[in-house]
Scaffold this motif. Structure first.
Motif, PDB file in Angstrom:
ATOM      1  N   PRO A  15      58.953 -19.775 -48.776  1.00 14.94           N
ATOM      2  CA  PRO A  15      59.056 -21.204 -48.472  1.00 14.94           C
ATOM      3  C   PRO A  15      58.452 -22.065 -49.586  1.00 14.94           C
ATOM      4  N   GLN A  16      58.814 -23.321 -49.593  1.00 17.40           N
ATOM      5  CA  GLN A  16      58.350 -24.262 -50.622  1.00 17.40           C
ATOM      6  C   GLN A  16      56.829 -24.331 -50.708  1.00 17.40           C
ATOM      7  N   HIS A  17      56.139 -24.217 -49.579  1.00 17.89           N
ATOM      8  CA  HIS A  17      54.683 -24.351 -49.568  1.00 17.89           C
ATOM      9  C   HIS A  17      53.975 -23.018 -49.348  1.00 17.89           C
ATOM     10  N   ALA A  18      54.622 -21.923 -49.721  1.00 17.88           N
ATOM     11  CA  ALA A  18      54.018 -20.597 -49.546  1.00 17.88           C
ATOM     12  C   ALA A  18      52.727 -20.479 -50.355  1.00 17.88           C
ATOM     13  N   HIS A  19      51.802 -19.703 -49.820  1.00 19.62           N
ATOM     14  CA  HIS A  19      50.555 -19.379 -50.515  1.00 19.62           C
ATOM     15  C   HIS A  19      50.496 -17.861 -50.657  1.00 19.62           C
ATOM     16  N   ILE A  20      50.234 -17.401 -51.861  1.00 17.53           N
ATOM     17  CA  ILE A  20      50.106 -15.972 -52.110  1.00 17.53           C
ATOM     18  C   ILE A  20      48.667 -15.731 -52.550  1.00 17.53           C
ATOM     19  N   ILE A  21      47.929 -14.999 -51.730  1.00 19.75           N
ATOM     20  CA  ILE A  21      46.549 -14.648 -52.041  1.00 19.75           C
ATOM     21  C   ILE A  21      46.608 -13.291 -52.730  1.00 19.75           C
ATOM     22  N   CYS A  37      52.634 -21.132 -45.338  1.00 23.22           N
ATOM     23  CA  CYS A  37      52.057 -22.419 -45.719  1.00 23.22           C
ATOM     24  C   CYS A  37      50.541 -22.298 -45.676  1.00 23.22           C
ATOM     25  N   GLY A  38      49.867 -22.890 -46.654  1.00 22.90           N
ATOM     26  CA  GLY A  38      48.416 -22.822 -46.682  1.00 22.90           C
ATOM     27  C   GLY A  38      47.758 -23.584 -45.552  1.00 22.90           C
ATOM     28  N   ALA A  39      48.448 -24.588 -45.003  1.00 25.13           N
ATOM     29  CA  ALA A  39      47.867 -25.403 -43.942  1.00 25.13           C
ATOM     30  C   ALA A  39      48.135 -24.826 -42.550  1.00 25.13           C
ATOM     31  N   ALA A  40      49.111 -23.940 -42.450  1.00 25.78           N
ATOM     32  CA  ALA A  40      49.463 -23.370 -41.140  1.00 25.78           C
ATOM     33  C   ALA A  40      48.374 -22.405 -40.683  1.00 25.78           C
ATOM     34  N   GLN A  41      48.069 -22.442 -39.433  1.00 32.90           N
ATOM     35  CA  GLN A  41      47.054 -21.566 -38.853  1.00 32.90           C
ATOM     36  C   GLN A  41      47.751 -20.398 -38.166  1.00 32.90           C
ATOM     37  N   LYS A  42      48.399 -19.550 -38.964  1.00 28.74           N
ATOM     38  CA  LYS A  42      49.073 -18.395 -38.395  1.00 28.74           C
ATOM     39  C   LYS A  42      48.913 -17.197 -39.321  1.00 28.74           C
TER      40      LYS A  42
END
Length: 94
Positions: A15-21, A37-42
């Protein structure tokens, strides 16, 4: 655990707002934990062991004590290059 949508052989939509740690181990391999998404709590959408060798899409990079965080800024695709190497490229569908 891979809940990413496949877009071909060994290719997955990010997704456009994906975060990869990316956690870098002392042995040189990496653990990639992918969130929609970094803001999603899932929970994460996927975890893979391998090396993220390149990001060819708009993103921000933040170094951490244990590795780094890649915050995507456009739709992109995670591509497996070989057994333990991955790249992220722009989706290009827009």
């Amino acid at each position: 655990m891979n809940k990413l949508a496949a877009v071909g052989e060994e290719r997955w939509h990010l997704p456009q707002h994906a975060h990869i740690i990316v956690y870098e181990s002392e042995q040189g391999d990496e653990l990639l934990t992918i969130y929609d998404c970094g803001a999603a709590q899932k929970p994460p959408s996927a975890q893979v062991i391998g090396n993220l060798v390149r990001v060819r899409a708009e993103h921000e990079l933040e170094r951490t004590v244990t590795g780094y965080v890649v915050s995507m800024r456009e739709k992109s695709v995670l591509e497996k290059q070989d057994d333990d190497h991955f790249v992220i490229v722009s989706d290009g569908s827009d």
